[in-house]
Motif scaffolding. Structure first.
Motif, mmCIF file in Angstrom:
data_model
loop_
_atom_site.group_PDB
_atom_site.id
_atom_site.type_symbol
_atom_site.label_atom_id
_atom_site.label_comp_id
_atom_site.label_asym_id
_atom_site.label_seq_id
_atom_site.Cartn_x
_atom_site.Cartn_y
_atom_site.Cartn_z
ATOM 1 N N PRO A 1 2.350 20.871 -4.413
ATOM 2 C CA PRO A 1 3.352 21.056 -3.355
ATOM 3 C C PRO A 1 2.859 20.732 -1.948
ATOM 4 C CG PRO A 1 3.477 22.850 -4.933
ATOM 5 C CD PRO A 1 2.273 22.045 -5.303
ATOM 6 N N VAL A 2 1.633 21.105 -1.612
ATOM 7 C CA VAL A 2 1.115 20.808 -0.277
ATOM 8 C C VAL A 2 0.998 19.304 -0.082
ATOM 9 C CG1 VAL A 2 -0.839 21.067 1.306
ATOM 10 C CG2 VAL A 2 -0.103 23.018 -0.089
ATOM 11 N N ALA A 3 0.477 18.611 -1.076
ATOM 12 C CA ALA A 3 0.344 17.157 -0.985
ATOM 13 C C ALA A 3 1.704 16.480 -0.889
ATOM 14 C CB ALA A 3 -0.426 16.625 -2.193
ATOM 15 N N ARG A 4 2.701 17.036 -1.582
ATOM 16 C CA ARG A 4 4.042 16.452 -1.506
ATOM 17 C C ARG A 4 4.607 16.573 -0.086
ATOM 18 N NH1 ARG A 4 8.165 17.810 -6.125
ATOM 19 N NH2 ARG A 4 8.778 15.663 -5.681
ATOM 20 N N MET A 5 4.331 17.691 0.567
ATOM 21 C CA MET A 5 4.789 17.874 1.944
ATOM 22 C C MET A 5 4.063 16.906 2.876
ATOM 23 S SD MET A 5 4.882 22.043 1.798
ATOM 24 C CE MET A 5 5.655 22.403 3.381
ATOM 25 N N GLN A 6 2.758 16.755 2.686
ATOM 26 C CA GLN A 6 2.000 15.798 3.490
ATOM 27 C C GLN A 6 2.532 14.386 3.289
ATOM 28 O OE1 GLN A 6 -1.938 17.507 1.879
ATOM 29 N NE2 GLN A 6 -2.540 16.391 3.715
ATOM 30 N N TYR B 1 12.133 21.456 1.929
ATOM 31 C CA TYR B 1 11.301 20.882 2.985
ATOM 32 C C TYR B 1 11.761 19.469 3.326
ATOM 33 C CZ TYR B 1 7.299 19.509 5.756
ATOM 34 O OH TYR B 1 6.500 19.090 6.795
ATOM 35 N N TYR B 2 12.045 19.238 4.579
ATOM 36 C CA TYR B 2 12.536 17.925 5.021
ATOM 37 C C TYR B 2 11.751 17.427 6.220
ATOM 38 C CZ TYR B 2 15.174 21.780 7.072
ATOM 39 O OH TYR B 2 15.516 22.996 7.608
ATOM 40 N N GLY B 3 10.529 17.919 6.372
ATOM 41 C CA GLY B 3 9.698 17.454 7.470
ATOM 42 C C GLY B 3 9.708 18.404 8.641
ATOM 43 N N ASN B 4 9.006 18.005 9.685
ATOM 44 C CA ASN B 4 8.793 18.873 10.834
ATOM 45 C C ASN B 4 9.867 18.788 11.902
ATOM 46 O OD1 ASN B 4 5.986 20.280 10.832
ATOM 47 N ND2 ASN B 4 5.656 18.291 9.890
ATOM 48 N N PHE C 1 0.857 -1.188 0.000
ATOM 49 C CA PHE C 1 0.000 0.000 0.000
ATOM 50 C C PHE C 1 0.889 1.233 0.000
ATOM 51 C CE2 PHE C 1 -2.015 3.381 2.602
ATOM 52 C CZ PHE C 1 -3.115 3.651 1.810
ATOM 53 N N LYS C 2 0.576 2.177 -0.850
ATOM 54 C CA LYS C 2 1.330 3.419 -0.895
ATOM 55 C C LYS C 2 0.356 4.584 -0.830
ATOM 56 C CE LYS C 2 4.826 6.002 -3.431
ATOM 57 N NZ LYS C 2 5.679 6.073 -4.644
ATOM 58 N N PRO C 3 0.314 5.284 0.309
ATOM 59 C CA PRO C 3 -0.585 6.432 0.407
ATOM 60 C C PRO C 3 -0.271 7.448 -0.694
ATOM 61 C CG PRO C 3 0.384 5.892 2.538
ATOM 62 C CD PRO C 3 1.118 5.095 1.509
ATOM 63 N N THR C 4 -1.281 7.842 -1.422
ATOM 64 C CA THR C 4 -1.103 8.793 -2.522
ATOM 65 C C THR C 4 -2.203 9.834 -2.465
ATOM 66 O OG1 THR C 4 -0.160 7.054 -3.913
ATOM 67 C CG2 THR C 4 -0.884 9.050 -5.015
ATOM 68 N N PHE C 5 -1.819 11.095 -2.381
ATOM 69 C CA PHE C 5 -2.807 12.169 -2.376
ATOM 70 C C PHE C 5 -3.191 12.482 -3.817
ATOM 71 C CE2 PHE C 5 -0.711 12.641 1.705
ATOM 72 C CZ PHE C 5 -1.787 12.831 2.565
ATOM 73 N N GLN C 6 -4.474 12.330 -4.114
ATOM 74 C CA GLN C 6 -5.001 12.549 -5.457
ATOM 75 C C GLN C 6 -6.182 13.505 -5.388
ATOM 76 O OE1 GLN C 6 -5.311 8.727 -7.735
ATOM 77 N NE2 GLN C 6 -4.656 7.788 -5.821
ATOM 78 N N PRO C 7 -5.902 14.801 -5.233
ATOM 79 C CA PRO C 7 -6.975 15.793 -5.077
ATOM 80 C C PRO C 7 -7.955 15.772 -6.251
ATOM 81 C CG PRO C 7 -4.845 16.753 -4.566
ATOM 82 C CD PRO C 7 -4.565 15.419 -5.173
ATOM 83 N N ALA D 1 14.813 11.992 -0.517
ATOM 84 C CA ALA D 1 14.801 11.911 -1.985
ATOM 85 C C ALA D 1 13.959 10.759 -2.525
ATOM 86 C CB ALA D 1 16.234 11.828 -2.514
ATOM 87 N N PRO D 2 14.072 9.538 -1.969
ATOM 88 C CA PRO D 2 13.241 8.450 -2.503
ATOM 89 C C PRO D 2 11.750 8.713 -2.335
ATOM 90 C CG PRO D 2 15.040 7.583 -1.148
ATOM 91 C CD PRO D 2 15.001 9.061 -0.923
ATOM 92 N N ILE D 3 11.381 9.409 -1.274
ATOM 93 C CA ILE D 3 9.962 9.706 -1.038
ATOM 94 C C ILE D 3 9.485 10.767 -2.023
ATOM 95 C CG2 ILE D 3 8.273 10.491 0.665
ATOM 96 C CD1 ILE D 3 10.306 9.516 2.826
ATOM 97 N N TYR D 4 10.275 11.806 -2.212
ATOM 98 C CA TYR D 4 9.916 12.838 -3.178
ATOM 99 C C TYR D 4 9.822 12.269 -4.596
ATOM 100 C CZ TYR D 4 10.013 17.075 -0.297
ATOM 101 O OH TYR D 4 9.722 18.058 0.613
#
Length: 640
Positions: free
Chosen positions: A473-478, A432-435, A229-235, A462-465
């Motif tokens: 961009p917002v979804a990529r940060m999430q 952006y590298y997280g919180n 399973f790979k969470p994917t934001f698809q607005p 890098a592998p996540i990006y």
């Protein structure tokens, strides 16, 4: 919610390791004080500590099941909860299968027989489990989609061991011939990010099965994880006429998730802070339990407590509320014990009050709900607003952007617009590298003089990006936070601090049906009207009290900056640094200098100092064996 161990012998001599598994189980007694059990054959040894939540009188583990022609074909150890177990059980009964228990574990093992490895696609819940097929001589391990429940593993010539806690593997290290060298790269990652990113641990030869992954192995083989399973934001575009439909779908999904998360044969309570996430969960839970108890924690230090807001929320939704106030002395005294429970350090000061509120809650309930995951799914971090402020830079030609970026780096600090210019001309992958990052590279080299020049956050990100290039961009940060900050910090502290108190934590936001709605939300419904989680706030308008609806979430804020500069923790921090035998890792002189700079107000080093201090305490326990975490249980002491 329990603790599991599963050992697969490389050469068919599993019986030799039964006593080692028994000893290793004592290291996670806290995960399951209600019952313990072991099972073995010539190839595998399973151990289990149970916290009984569903089907209390039965559903003991390790669990055996098989078809009529081989009724004990499979053995399983399972940690977690399957919230759709009733529906899955009914589907399997319709397919002709029989069950021996009423619990949520048996549908997994029956489902594995029916669906094979794809059984994970039918599970709605949090889980880590291991199944041994005595007929095919294969072992199957799996972890839930978001990484709510942990699963460590190590492979040596003797075989492979899986466990809910790393300390159980450490307990077996000598007999397994396991190398316990530390992983220098993981240390760099930890110091820079405040947590150890999956699949690493601080021990080079102990790893974690990553979230949403499975592994199938045979005696003598290695663990090769596969992602299911790979969470994917698809607005999906939302018209003005369809806005209310979006809010209704969010509310419906979350209410259904809370209802499913309330399934238990014991009392379920809820954590409650001053923000919308936990308040929404508590308000929805109240519909299913009129006598719901809620819990919060805080400090006496002004500005670092949400106790009053939480109490107001509790009164508004009509629940009984219990508060735990933590003193600086309690805080410092508990740190060694907490680092022992963590397995690897997490430099998040809020895990200490979480430990204490869990301790208080366990006096009253056995299960609590909480709001973890809402920020990542619905866009709750303020930093997610950044892409909106940087939109004007998107139209710049690449050569011009690069030139302006070079200019921004040579401008003196303090020049108006320097930061905006630098961020606006830096690609999101580099920006952006997280919180969690607490050190820049110069500061990292100050405390870790051996840190390599080429190290930066992109080694982890890098592998996540690379897998999110089609997202906004917002979804990529999430998406980045789902795979880094959330599973490296948020969910680790949630699992470890609650299980330290034999308390099951459930997180209704991190449900695949809730995610199915959240992944479709356009960015303008996450960050809008000067707030975050806009769509979630609109969806909760009729559920959450008005004073919370648009309030910024603080969680369990800790006055660490003040304590480290004052008499509360300065002396403790100085002693910790001076006594630590980590001179081969840290430049202790520089760390002490940073502590003085912090005390004198030269710079706020609180996050950086806490990162180093947490590691030093961990090192003193697990490596030096100089610090006694004072862990004892009523039935037997736990010794390292």
């Amino acid at each position: 919610m329990c603790g599991l161990i599963a050992f697969l012998s490389a050469d068919g001599t599993a019986e030799k390791y039964v006593d080692a598994v028994d000893r290793a189980m004592t290291c996670m007694y806290h995960r399951g004080p209600d019952a313990a059990g072991t099972w073995h054959d010539s190839s595998a040894v399973f151990g289990f500590n149970r916290l009984a939540i569903i089907d209390i009188e039965h559903s003991h583990q390790p669990l055996r099941w098989g078809p009529q022609d081989n009724p004990e074909r499979y053995a399983m150890t399972f940690n977690g909860e399957i919230y759709n177990y009733i529906e899955l059980r009914e589907k399997l009964i319709e397919a002709g299968y029989e069950f021996n228990t009423e619990g949520d574990g048996e549908p997994i093992i029956v489902g594995y027989h029916h669906f094979g490895e794809k059984v994970v696609e039918h599970l709605r819940g949090m889980f880590a489990f291991v199944i041994w097929d005595t007929e095919k001589k294969t072992m199957f391990a799996a972890r839930d989609p978001f990484g709510i429940k942990p699963l460590y593993y190590a492979t040596t010539e003797a075989g492979t061991v899986f466990a809910s806690e790393k300390k159980s593997i450490l307990e077996m290290a000598e007999q397994l011939g396991l190398n316990l060298d530390l992983d220098q790269r993981a240390i760099e990652h930890y110091v820079d990010l405040q947590y150890v990113p999956e699949p690493e641990s601080l021990h080079a030869h102990i790893r974690r099965l990553e979230s949403s992954c499975t592994a199938t192995l045979e005696p003598g083989s290695n663990v090769n994880a596969e992602r299911y399973f790979k969470p994917t934001f698809q607005p999906t575009a939302v018209t003005k006429d369809a806005e209310q439909d979006l809010y209704d779908r969010i509310a419906k999904a979350l209410e259904d998730s809370v209802e499913k998360h309330m399934r238990a044969d014991v009392t379920v309570g809820s954590f409650l802070s001053g923000g919308i996430d936990s308040t929404a969960i508590a308000a929805l839970a109240k519909r299913h339990n009129p006598d719901l108890l809620t819990f919060t924690t805080g400090f006496e230090h002004a500005g670092y407590s949400e106790v009053d807001v939480a109490a107001e929320s509790a009164a508004a939704i009509g629940v009984e509320h219990i508060v735990k106030i933590v003193s600086p002395e309690e805080y410092a005294d508990a740190i060694p014990k907490i680092m022992w429970y963590l397995d690897d350090p997490v430099a998040d000061p809020s895990l200490v009050p979480l430990y204490f509120v869990a301790q208080e809650a366990r006096k009253h309930v056995k299960v609590v709900l909480s709001g973890e995951g809402a920020d990542e799914l619905f866009g709750g971090y303020t930093i997610y607003k950044e892409p909106l402020s940087l939109r004007p830079f998107e139209v710049l030609p690449t050569p011009l952007a690069r030139g302006l970026n070079r200019l921004s780096r040579v401008l003196p600090d303090g020049v108006k617009g320097k930061s905006l210019l630098e961020r606006g001309t830096t690609p999101i992958e580099d920006r952006y590298y997280g919180n969690a990052r607490s050190f820049n590279f110069a500061q990292l080299q100050r405390v870790l003089p051996w840190a390599k020049e080429e190290w930066d956050h992109r080694e982890v990100t890098a592998p996540i990006y690379a897998g999110s290039t089609e997202m906004d961009p917002v979804a990529r940060m999430q998406n980045l936070d789902l795979f880094t900050w959330m599973r490296g910090d948020i969910l680790v502290k949630a699992d470890k601090m609650n299980m330290a108190n034999s308390l099951e934590l459930r997180v209704p936001f991190l449900d695949k049906e809730v995610f199915a709605v959240a992944e479709t939300i356009p960015h303008e419904y996450k960050i809008a009207h000067g707030t975050t989680k806009y769509a979630l706030r609109r969806a909760m308008e009729q559920i959450v009290p008005a004073h919370v609806l648009n309030r910024k979430k603080l969680g369990f804020p800790v006055p660490m900056r003040h304590w480290l500069a004052g008499e509360e923790l300065y002396g403790w921090a100085q002693d910790t640094i001076e006594q630590s035998l980590t001179d081969d890792i840290f430049n202790k002189r520089e760390v002490l200098e940073m502590l003085k700079e912090h005390r004198d107000g030269v710079s706020d080093h609180s996050r950086r100092l806490w990162t180093v201090l947490a590691f030093m305490i961990w090192h003193g326990i697990f490596v030096e064996k100089r610090i006694d975490p004072q862990i004892e249980h009523k039935d037997y002491p736990v010794k390292l």
